[in-house]
Structures are given as C-alpha cells and as structure tokens.
Design a protein around this motif. Sequence first.
Motif, PDB file in Angstrom:
ATOM      1  N   GLY A 115       0.823  -1.261  -0.116  1.00 36.53           N
ATOM      2  CA  GLY A 115      -0.048  -0.032  -0.170  1.00 36.53           C
ATOM      3  C   GLY A 115       0.929   1.296  -0.029  1.00 36.53           C
ATOM      4  O   GLY A 115       0.441   2.353  -0.657  1.00 36.53           O
ATOM      5  N   ALA A 116       1.876   1.194   0.773  1.00 35.82           N
ATOM      6  CA  ALA A 116       2.739   2.517   0.864  1.00 35.82           C
ATOM      7  C   ALA A 116       3.666   2.760  -0.652  1.00 35.82           C
ATOM      8  O   ALA A 116       3.861   3.737  -1.154  1.00 35.82           O
ATOM      9  CB  ALA A 116       4.044   2.284   1.976  1.00 35.82           C
ATOM     10  N   PHE A 117       3.849   1.641  -1.076  1.00 36.97           N
ATOM     11  CA  PHE A 117       4.347   1.614  -2.456  1.00 36.97           C
ATOM     12  C   PHE A 117       3.664   2.138  -3.466  1.00 36.97           C
ATOM     13  O   PHE A 117       3.832   3.260  -4.306  1.00 36.97           O
ATOM     14  CB  PHE A 117       5.055   0.228  -2.923  1.00 36.97           C
ATOM     15  N   LEU A 118       2.415   1.783  -3.421  1.00 36.25           N
ATOM     16  CA  LEU A 118       1.477   2.254  -4.409  1.00 36.25           C
ATOM     17  C   LEU A 118       0.987   3.745  -4.470  1.00 36.25           C
ATOM     18  O   LEU A 118       0.855   4.310  -5.381  1.00 36.25           O
ATOM     19  CB  LEU A 118       0.085   1.319  -4.715  1.00 36.25           C
ATOM     20  N   ARG A 119       0.906   4.140  -2.945  1.00 36.13           N
ATOM     21  CA  ARG A 119       0.581   5.446  -2.242  1.00 36.13           C
ATOM     22  C   ARG A 119       1.756   6.241  -3.223  1.00 36.13           C
ATOM     23  O   ARG A 119       1.398   7.513  -3.751  1.00 36.13           O
ATOM     24  CB  ARG A 119       0.580   5.581  -1.027  1.00 36.13           C
ATOM     25  N   GLU A 120       2.867   6.109  -2.933  1.00 33.10           N
ATOM     26  CA  GLU A 120       3.940   6.930  -3.276  1.00 33.10           C
ATOM     27  C   GLU A 120       4.006   6.732  -4.880  1.00 33.10           C
ATOM     28  O   GLU A 120       4.206   7.892  -5.494  1.00 33.10           O
ATOM     29  CB  GLU A 120       5.235   6.536  -2.654  1.00 33.10           C
ATOM     30  N   GLN A 121       3.691   5.790  -5.452  1.00 30.87           N
ATOM     31  CA  GLN A 121       3.932   5.571  -6.820  1.00 30.87           C
ATOM     32  C   GLN A 121       3.003   6.584  -7.600  1.00 30.87           C
ATOM     33  O   GLN A 121       2.828   7.243  -8.529  1.00 30.87           O
ATOM     34  CB  GLN A 121       3.463   4.153  -7.398  1.00 30.87           C
ATOM     35  N   GLN A 122       1.512   6.329  -7.209  1.00 28.13           N
ATOM     36  CA  GLN A 122       0.446   7.133  -7.626  1.00 28.13           C
ATOM     37  C   GLN A 122       0.480   8.538  -7.263  1.00 28.13           C
ATOM     38  O   GLN A 122      -0.148   9.435  -8.194  1.00 28.13           O
ATOM     39  CB  GLN A 122      -0.915   6.418  -7.340  1.00 28.13           C
ATOM     40  N   GLU A 123       0.830   9.060  -6.300  1.00 28.54           N
ATOM     41  CA  GLU A 123       0.925  10.283  -5.927  1.00 28.54           C
ATOM     42  C   GLU A 123       2.114  10.979  -6.963  1.00 28.54           C
ATOM     43  O   GLU A 123       1.709  12.093  -7.318  1.00 28.54           O
ATOM     44  CB  GLU A 123       1.517  10.388  -4.527  1.00 28.54           C
TER      45      GLU A 123
END
Length: 456
Positions: free
Chosen positions: A266-274
């Motif tokens: 979730g943290a990876f996807l949050r960073e990626q999508q931001e």
Amino acid sequence: MKLTILGGGGFRVPLVYGALLADHAEGRVSAVTLYDTDADRLTAVARVLAEQAEGIPDAPAVLATTDLDEALRGADFVFSAIRVGGLAGRAADERVALDEGVLGQETVGAGGIAYGLRTVPVAVGLARRIARLAPHAWVINFTNPAGLVTEAMSHHLGDRVIGICDSPVGLGRRIARVLGADPDLARIDYVGLNHLGWVRGLYVGGRDELPRLLADPGLLGSFEEGRLFGADWLRSLGSVPNEYLHYYYFNREAVRAYQEAAQTRGAFLREQQEGFYGRMKDPATPALATWDRTRAEREATYMSENREVAGAGEREESDLDSGGYEQVAVALMRAVARNEQTSLILNVRNGSTLAVLDADAVIEVPCLVDANGAHPVSVDPLPYHATGLVTSVKAVERAVLAAAASGSREDAVRAFALHPLVDSVSVARRLVDGYAHAHPGLAHLRRGTPAAPSRA
C-alpha cells in the motif's frame, strides 16, 4: 448505452476504457461517465482516456463529474471501483496488522477486515442510491473486498449486482497456455469465494487436462502458481489454488517477508500514484505514456514478496499486459445487453450451488450470463479442506457485515477473532483498537466508546 464508473479517477480506469474501445459491435457502450470525489484525479484520468481515443471515430464519449446523482441518472451499467480511505488507508491497514504479527493484505486477513469495515457502509449507501436513481442498471462490482462488498450491495440490489475479479481469469489462462490449449476455448472448473478459490479441472473438448498438468513436474514449474506453491503441494491438493491462498498456506513466511520489506504494498502504491497524479497536473506531461509506464511497474511488482518467499522469480511477460478484469467487465456487459450467452467466473449469490452455504452467500464460480444476468452453474461439493476455509471466511464476512450495520465493537472483535489468520482473541481486540485509532471513521469501535447507530 451509458456506463457510469464510480471511482472514475482511479488508476486502472484506462484499462476499462481500452477494452471498450476494442468493441465496435452494435449496442456497445457509447457514453462513459466518470464519477469521483477528487476532481484532480478525474482530470488526470480523463486526459489519459482522451489520448487513448485519438484516431478512433466511434470512441465512447467521456464525461467527468463529481456529482453522484448526475453520474447515476440514465446509467445502463454502473461499474464500482471505489477505495474508501485511499491508498493511505490501505497502507495503515497493512501496518497495524503487521505490528501485531498478522497479515495486513487489503483483501485477506486483518487488513481485509479493516478495509471491509470502512467500505461496506459506503457501498451500501451507493447501492441504495443506485436503486433509487438507476433502478434498471446492472452493477458490476470491483471494489475490494469484492465478494464481501458484492454481498452487502446485493441486500439492496438483488441479483443486479455482480462481482468480478481478475485472479481466476488469469489463473485459468495460465493453466491453459501451459497445457497448450486455447484459453478462450477451455472450460475451467473453479469454485470458492473471492480470493479463496481452487481450479479443480480444465476441460478441453470435454476432456479434463488438469491431471496431466499435476502429473508433470516440468509443467507445474513453468507457470506462476506452480512456482508459488510448489509441485508437491499442488499434487497433494489435487487442484491449483488462487494465488491469494499463498497467504494461508505459507502464512508465517508471508508475514515475515512483509515485515522485513522496505515498505508495504500500500505504501509503495501510494507513493507511485502520488507521483503519477502529481506529474499529470503539468499539461505538458504525455498522459497515456506516463500512465502506461506507471502501470507496467505496478504489474511487475505485484505480490513480489510472495514470489520472493517461494523463489518464484519475476512475473511472466504475458501476465504484465493487464489484470484482465476489464475484459471480464466488457464481456459481462455484452452478454447482458445483447443477450449473448457466455460463461464467466463471477461473484454471485449462491442459491443452491454450494450446500455448505446459504442462498444469499456470495460465492465465486463459473456462471452462464445472458440478458437475465448471471446464473451459477452446478459444481461438485468442496473437499473438506476447502469447506473449512470457505465456511470460516464466510463467517468472518458475515461478522463484518454485522459490525458495519451495528457499529458494534463486539461484532468487530468477532470478525477479527474468527479469521483463520488471526490466532488470538486478544490480538483481535488490539487490532480493533489499532484500526479505530488509525481511521477516524472507525473511532466508535474503540474500547469503551458507545456503539454508533446503524449505518446499513
């Protein structure tokens, strides 16, 4: 036909639109309305869709709106792909669970329960709104946890809500390719709940080819699930599990790998999508190319911790194109709108399909689809090992539905404590407190806090 996409600013919406662009038959979707609460995300996705449609004269028209009622009125199909709490919520779900030494994946275990507690009240509200504003619309649910959310919505929409998932489709296609069969012509015997199912047969020309796969170590080691679970375990089961069962069969190893990872999924996807949505605020950013690069990275890192535990290596190139759920969604809409009978693996109400569950329980099985909706086909009874998991997890889903309706801490604790991957009532109580602290919308579940009134 008009298709409304709830969560229209979501990153994977271009996959659905891309599948629509490939459909040129009479009666196809001609208008797509994107609804989201985030105007910036809507603008970004609309830019990607505009580039996708370049040079295609009959591309479906796209309207983006933050007005839910406007989005729903006149809809023939409603595609639900919302994320309550966003990726920040997913990252919190993972971390609270891992701090207690249990799995925090968004659809499995403690993380899935927390996500369900946040999502069910919103999904129920949407179902009621759809029933009022678009009573004849068919609802295709991709919102996770997909089986649980579909069941919650079915209490208000009946059989007009159908859940979809890309996991069974991808698994069946991988097995067919390994066996040298055309995936489009193979019939898959698959049964279970969402993210909790097993392929028990793969029929080509009326002949079950799965025994040939299970008897050949070389073939078993040549595709993702074979490497993920190991040939010996698949032969022992006599079936091929959905990839998400790795969290059950290798739970200690999976939890340890997620605890040791530099960041959660979730943290990876949050960073990626931001990063993606931030870049999209610049009008000069090439929208489609930027989205496609981001998507390829997302797909390549999918379940990477599990593959590392199993020594399964990198994902196959054929699995990186897309998740496949968009093809399921379009095939489902075509079958219903045009009465073109087809067979799809879907999340639908059980009826009498599985004797161990009641009629209203949403299960994931092959269905025949026509203008009257999706009809589950008859399947053989589950073996005991699968019956135990399916009934245990369904009991958890029912406790989540009860907690979402009552606001009761007791119901929430029961949901966590009953899950096979949460091994202690004491841990369950601490999880409820942890999630109540992490998510303001669950604050009523804190120890000593009076229950909130019913929201279902």
